[in-house]
Design an enzyme around this catalytic site. Structure first.
Site, PDB file in Angstrom:
ATOM      1  N   ASN A   9       0.886  -1.165   0.000  1.00  0.00           N
ATOM      2  CA  ASN A   9       0.000   0.000   0.000  1.00  0.00           C
ATOM      3  C   ASN A   9       0.924   1.215   0.000  1.00  0.00           C
ATOM      4  O   ASN A   9       1.517   1.549   1.022  1.00  0.00           O
ATOM      5  CB  ASN A   9      -0.888  -0.021   1.257  1.00  0.00           C
ATOM      6  CG  ASN A   9      -1.709   1.256   1.390  1.00  0.00           C
ATOM      7  OD1 ASN A   9      -1.762   2.071   0.467  1.00  0.00           O
ATOM      8  ND2 ASN A   9      -2.342   1.424   2.544  1.00  0.00           N
ATOM      9  N   LYS A  11       0.226   4.248  -0.158  1.00  0.00           N
ATOM     10  CA  LYS A  11      -0.355   5.446   0.484  1.00  0.00           C
ATOM     11  C   LYS A  11      -0.047   6.665  -0.396  1.00  0.00           C
ATOM     12  O   LYS A  11      -0.019   6.529  -1.623  1.00  0.00           O
ATOM     13  CB  LYS A  11       0.149   5.596   1.921  1.00  0.00           C
ATOM     14  CG  LYS A  11      -0.048   4.295   2.710  1.00  0.00           C
ATOM     15  CD  LYS A  11       0.124   4.439   4.187  1.00  0.00           C
ATOM     16  CE  LYS A  11      -0.089   3.083   4.871  1.00  0.00           C
ATOM     17  NZ  LYS A  11      -0.054   3.137   6.312  1.00  0.00           N
ATOM     18  N   HIS A  94      -9.479   1.399   4.957  1.00  0.00           N
ATOM     19  CA  HIS A  94      -8.202   1.564   5.662  1.00  0.00           C
ATOM     20  C   HIS A  94      -8.422   2.482   6.862  1.00  0.00           C
ATOM     21  O   HIS A  94      -9.186   3.446   6.789  1.00  0.00           O
ATOM     22  CB  HIS A  94      -7.138   2.142   4.725  1.00  0.00           C
ATOM     23  CG  HIS A  94      -5.765   2.028   5.295  1.00  0.00           C
ATOM     24  ND1 HIS A  94      -5.300   2.889   6.257  1.00  0.00           N
ATOM     25  CD2 HIS A  94      -4.783   1.123   5.080  1.00  0.00           C
ATOM     26  CE1 HIS A  94      -4.077   2.516   6.599  1.00  0.00           C
ATOM     27  NE2 HIS A  94      -3.736   1.457   5.897  1.00  0.00           N
ATOM     28  N   GLU A  96      -6.701   4.770   8.047  1.00  0.00           N
ATOM     29  CA  GLU A  96      -6.400   6.190   7.796  1.00  0.00           C
ATOM     30  C   GLU A  96      -7.609   6.871   7.162  1.00  0.00           C
ATOM     31  O   GLU A  96      -7.875   8.047   7.416  1.00  0.00           O
ATOM     32  CB  GLU A  96      -5.143   6.304   6.912  1.00  0.00           C
ATOM     33  CG  GLU A  96      -3.895   5.994   7.732  1.00  0.00           C
ATOM     34  CD  GLU A  96      -2.719   5.440   6.948  1.00  0.00           C
ATOM     35  OE1 GLU A  96      -2.705   5.545   5.708  1.00  0.00           O
ATOM     36  OE2 GLU A  96      -1.806   4.884   7.591  1.00  0.00           O
ATOM     37  N   GLU A 166      -5.351  -4.827  10.472  1.00  0.00           N
ATOM     38  CA  GLU A 166      -4.312  -3.822  10.677  1.00  0.00           C
ATOM     39  C   GLU A 166      -4.575  -3.100  11.998  1.00  0.00           C
ATOM     40  O   GLU A 166      -5.359  -2.144  12.044  1.00  0.00           O
ATOM     41  CB  GLU A 166      -4.341  -2.809   9.523  1.00  0.00           C
ATOM     42  CG  GLU A 166      -4.042  -3.417   8.176  1.00  0.00           C
ATOM     43  CD  GLU A 166      -3.407  -2.405   7.224  1.00  0.00           C
ATOM     44  OE1 GLU A 166      -2.372  -2.737   6.647  1.00  0.00           O
ATOM     45  OE2 GLU A 166      -3.929  -1.274   7.095  1.00  0.00           O
ATOM     46  N   GLY A 172       2.659   2.279  10.853  1.00  0.00           N
ATOM     47  CA  GLY A 172       3.602   3.377  10.695  1.00  0.00           C
ATOM     48  C   GLY A 172       4.276   3.788  11.993  1.00  0.00           C
ATOM     49  O   GLY A 172       4.931   4.819  12.075  1.00  0.00           O
ATOM     50  N   SER A 211       3.546  -2.165  10.319  1.00  0.00           N
ATOM     51  CA  SER A 211       4.996  -2.259  10.540  1.00  0.00           C
ATOM     52  C   SER A 211       5.562  -3.632  10.181  1.00  0.00           C
ATOM     53  O   SER A 211       6.484  -4.126  10.846  1.00  0.00           O
ATOM     54  CB  SER A 211       5.363  -1.869  11.975  1.00  0.00           C
ATOM     55  OG  SER A 211       4.980  -0.531  12.223  1.00  0.00           O
TER      56      SER A 211
HETATM   57  P1  13P Z   1       3.046   0.306   7.679  1.00  0.00           P
HETATM   58  O1  13P Z   1       3.564  -0.981   7.096  1.00  0.00           O
HETATM   59  O2  13P Z   1       3.781   1.522   7.195  1.00  0.00           O
HETATM   60  O3  13P Z   1       2.921   0.227   9.160  1.00  0.00           O
HETATM   61  O4  13P Z   1       1.559   0.486   7.113  1.00  0.00           O
HETATM   62  C1  13P Z   1       0.683  -0.567   7.163  1.00  0.00           C
HETATM   63  C2  13P Z   1      -0.533  -0.211   6.405  1.00  0.00           C
HETATM   64  O5  13P Z   1      -1.252   0.679   6.798  1.00  0.00           O
HETATM   65  C3  13P Z   1      -0.790  -0.924   5.148  1.00  0.00           C
HETATM   66  O6  13P Z   1      -2.062  -0.622   4.673  1.00  0.00           O
END
Ligand code: 13P
Length: 250
Positions: A9, A11, A94, A96, A166, A172, A211
């Site tokens: 992803n 982002k 997601h 976010e 997640e 992150g 992560s």
């Molecule tokens: P990270 O791997 O940067 O923690 O992000 C995970 C994520 O949100 C994948 O959609």
């Protein structure tokens, strides 16, 4: 050997020029593994993804979809637009988007239905905050998210979804769920879906995200219920993404 799903992803990262070497390498990497490789890119790079990835072993797609077919929805992208770019995957729900763009369980459910009826594979995300986990509410929260996101779906529908657990506190942050924590929730979430839809546990695909990196990939991905990873930060650096993609676990 377990066939893993390893989906990046991106982002809101990468640039148009950085994607040339990135996609070229990803196509080669995907050829060298039996694992399933995918990447969800920013909308504006779908055209480039189509040019460079269509016809390769790399699945690609978007990070969101609008639930409406067309109309006055400024800034939004419809299913038919994603079709125009050959997308196969679309991330839905997601954390976010839930936290920063007010996506609700109800809109997540609508998006999942639109994505499925349009022939995409939804990558449906769920997971709890640290406060929810500390208050021991994570099982209830996950149950509610799964129930609402899959409302009105059929057994065939849920077999066509890639679920992704997640935990928000692990995204992150560098804090990874332990493999036992991830296994516990993923096994629990699969059991909920088995009970609700009468499917077999091994017909459900469920990934871990948060992560995930080369140093913890083997530990997490070798857990029996975990079918792969949704990878944020580590997918941006090809060397790290490659090392995760090449994981071979029983
Ligand atoms: P990270 O791997 O940067 O923690 O992000 C995970 C994520 O949100 C994948 O959609």
């Amino acid at each position: 050997m377990k066939k893993l799903y390893l989906i990046g992803n991106m982002k809101m990262n990468m640039t148009k020029s950085s994607l040339d070497p990135y996609f070229t390498e990803l196509v080669k990497v995907a050829e060298k593994t039996d694992n399933i490789v995918g990447v969800c890119v920013p909308y504006v790079y779908l055209c480039k993804a189509q040019k460079m990835l269509e016809g390769s072993k790399v699945l690609y797609g978007a990070q969101n979809i609008n639930e409406h077919a067309s109309g006055a929805y400024t800034g939004e992208i419809s299913a038919s637009m994603l079709h125009d770019f050959g997308c196969e995957l679309v991330i839905i729900g997601h954390s976010e988007r839930r936290q920063m763009y007010n996506e609700t369980d109800a809109s997540v459910n609508e998006k999942v239905k639109v994505a499925l009826s349009s022939g995409f594979t939804p990558v449906l995300c769920f997971g709890e905050t640290l406060d929810e986990r500390n208050a021991n509410k994570h099982f209830d929260l996950v149950r509610t998210q799964i129930e609402l996101a899959t409302e009105g779906l059929t057994a065939d529908d849920v077999k066509n979804i890639i679920f992704a657990y997640e935990p928000i506190w692990a995204i992150g942050t560098g804090m990874t769920a332990t493999s036992d924590q991830a296994e516990e929730i993923i096994s629990y979430a699969k059991d909920l879906i088995v009970a609700k839809f009468g499917v077999k546990k091994n017909e459900i695909i469920m990934l871990y995200g948060g992560s995930l990196k080369p140093s913890n990939a083997e530990d997490l991905l070798s857990k029996p219920s975990i079918d792969g990873g949704l990878i944020g930060g580590a997918c941006l650096k090809m060397e790290d993404f490659e090392s995760i993609i090449y994981q071979n676990v029983e």
